[in-house]
Design an enzyme around this catalytic site. Sequence first.
Site, PDB file in Angstrom:
ATOM      1  N   GLY A   1       4.600  -7.666 -14.923  1.00 29.65           N
ATOM      2  CA  GLY A   1       3.790  -6.111 -14.958  1.00 29.65           C
ATOM      3  C   GLY A   1       2.088  -5.647 -15.530  1.00 29.65           C
ATOM      4  O   GLY A   1       1.163  -6.610 -15.497  1.00 29.65           O
ATOM      5  N   HIS A   2       2.757  -4.620 -15.711  1.00 29.97           N
ATOM      6  CA  HIS A   2       1.256  -4.010 -16.877  1.00 29.97           C
ATOM      7  C   HIS A   2       0.439  -4.433 -18.044  1.00 29.97           C
ATOM      8  O   HIS A   2      -0.532  -4.583 -18.586  1.00 29.97           O
ATOM      9  CB  HIS A   2       1.228  -2.486 -16.657  1.00 29.97           C
ATOM     10  CG  HIS A   2      -0.359  -1.848 -16.969  1.00 29.97           C
ATOM     11  ND1 HIS A   2      -1.674  -2.002 -15.733  1.00 29.97           N
ATOM     12  CD2 HIS A   2      -0.562  -1.292 -17.735  1.00 29.97           C
ATOM     13  CE1 HIS A   2      -1.602  -1.479 -16.180  1.00 29.97           C
ATOM     14  NE2 HIS A   2      -1.960  -0.918 -17.552  1.00 29.97           N
ATOM     15  N   TRP A   3       1.575  -5.683 -18.274  1.00 25.93           N
ATOM     16  CA  TRP A   3       1.300  -5.664 -19.015  1.00 25.93           C
ATOM     17  C   TRP A   3       1.683  -7.083 -20.149  1.00 25.93           C
ATOM     18  O   TRP A   3       2.235  -8.099 -20.533  1.00 25.93           O
ATOM     19  CB  TRP A   3       2.336  -5.394 -20.749  1.00 25.93           C
ATOM     20  CG  TRP A   3       2.573  -4.046 -21.495  1.00 25.93           C
ATOM     21  CD1 TRP A   3       0.950  -3.479 -21.112  1.00 25.93           C
ATOM     22  CD2 TRP A   3       2.846  -2.990 -21.957  1.00 25.93           C
ATOM     23  NE1 TRP A   3       1.427  -1.576 -21.558  1.00 25.93           N
ATOM     24  CE2 TRP A   3       2.384  -1.332 -21.864  1.00 25.93           C
ATOM     25  CE3 TRP A   3       4.275  -2.920 -21.967  1.00 25.93           C
ATOM     26  CZ2 TRP A   3       3.287  -0.990 -22.359  1.00 25.93           C
ATOM     27  CZ3 TRP A   3       5.255  -2.299 -22.456  1.00 25.93           C
ATOM     28  CH2 TRP A   3       4.335  -0.625 -22.975  1.00 25.93           C
TER      29      TRP A   3
ATOM     30  N   MET B   1       6.108  -0.661 -16.527  1.00 32.00           N
ATOM     31  CA  MET B   1       4.813  -1.309 -17.794  1.00 32.00           C
ATOM     32  C   MET B   1       5.281  -2.412 -17.100  1.00 32.00           C
ATOM     33  O   MET B   1       4.571  -3.580 -17.147  1.00 32.00           O
ATOM     34  CB  MET B   1       4.374  -0.909 -18.638  1.00 32.00           C
ATOM     35  CG  MET B   1       3.757   0.721 -19.444  1.00 32.00           C
ATOM     36  SD  MET B   1       2.866   0.462 -18.494  1.00 32.00           S
ATOM     37  CE  MET B   1       2.125   2.190 -19.541  1.00 32.00           C
TER      38      MET B   1
ATOM     39  N   ASP C   1       2.798  -5.240 -11.269  1.00 27.44           N
ATOM     40  CA  ASP C   1       2.396  -4.238 -11.684  1.00 27.44           C
ATOM     41  C   ASP C   1       2.691  -2.485 -10.707  1.00 27.44           C
ATOM     42  O   ASP C   1       1.792  -2.697  -9.823  1.00 27.44           O
ATOM     43  CB  ASP C   1      -0.095  -3.922 -12.341  1.00 27.44           C
ATOM     44  CG  ASP C   1      -0.273  -3.198 -12.792  1.00 27.44           C
ATOM     45  OD1 ASP C   1       0.562  -1.740 -12.662  1.00 27.44           O
ATOM     46  OD2 ASP C   1      -0.898  -3.129 -14.047  1.00 27.44           O
TER      47      ASP C   1
END
Length: 298
Positions: free
Chosen positions: A265-267, A174, A238
């Site tokens: 990334g995704h966060w 993540m 991501d």
Amino acid sequence: MTLTQDAAARDLTLPSGRQIRYYEVGEATATPVVLLHGSGPGATGWSNFSGNIEHIAAAGFHVVAPDMPGWGDSSAVATKDMDHDVDLLELLDTLGFEKAALVGNSMGAHTAVRFATLHPDRISHLVTMGASLGKSFPRSLFGPADGPSEGLKVLVKAYRDPSPENMRALVEIMTFDKARFATPELIRARSDAASARPDHLRNYVEGLADGAPIPFPVDRSLIPSIDVPALIIHGRDDRVLHFETSLWLTTHIADSRLVLLNRCGHWAMIEHADEFNRLVVDFLRASAGSNRPGPSDN
């Protein structure tokens, strides 16, 4: 004083009868901002946004971060019975919010976009991070041609077995800087939170055949009708949801702008919390027009 989880926690019952845990900070008369978490095991309003809630509230907003039904300390719900649009509408009504700015990560971004198409009179601003449009998104150009991404495969594995080992793999995929963010404390917290609700884990795994975690699609033809200001944020790195989704959203929402973050990334709200907080607060203030109330209008 640093905000604690217990101090911010609230509970209420929706008209549907579902119980909702949410975290609340800010003056009751300030402009409402609702933070919507993603779909990972152990995800909650607090785990996704603990580094953002207090900062956004301190800028003059009334911040609410719910655990959506099926996650956290809110009611368990089977995927086939899930409808976050109804849950969110009932939450706004129960809290007395005529309109709210919606800030969503991943699944939360999907919920926010869908809500904007179905209830345009109830949303003042739209902010997405690592946006997902589920099966509503056109065939991917840069992600997998078919099937889930690398990150989603790791996420599902952690739902099947939320062990510290699988949670470490989840947190690492993540984030871009896994050495900094995949801490033993975060991994243990996510593992414990997921394991504490075996009903949520079971419902998710059983619901994969029904489209978990997003069984309710967005009508793509309605997205160009979104006329509230939109801030689209995505991590360049991501590995869960490719940033092409955010490019597509920015192309189709007229009053929108895209921030693409390298080394992210995704966060985004966790990895780049200071920048994320500044972007959101500046955006909400700058786009608060005469017909879209901001903090100064309360």
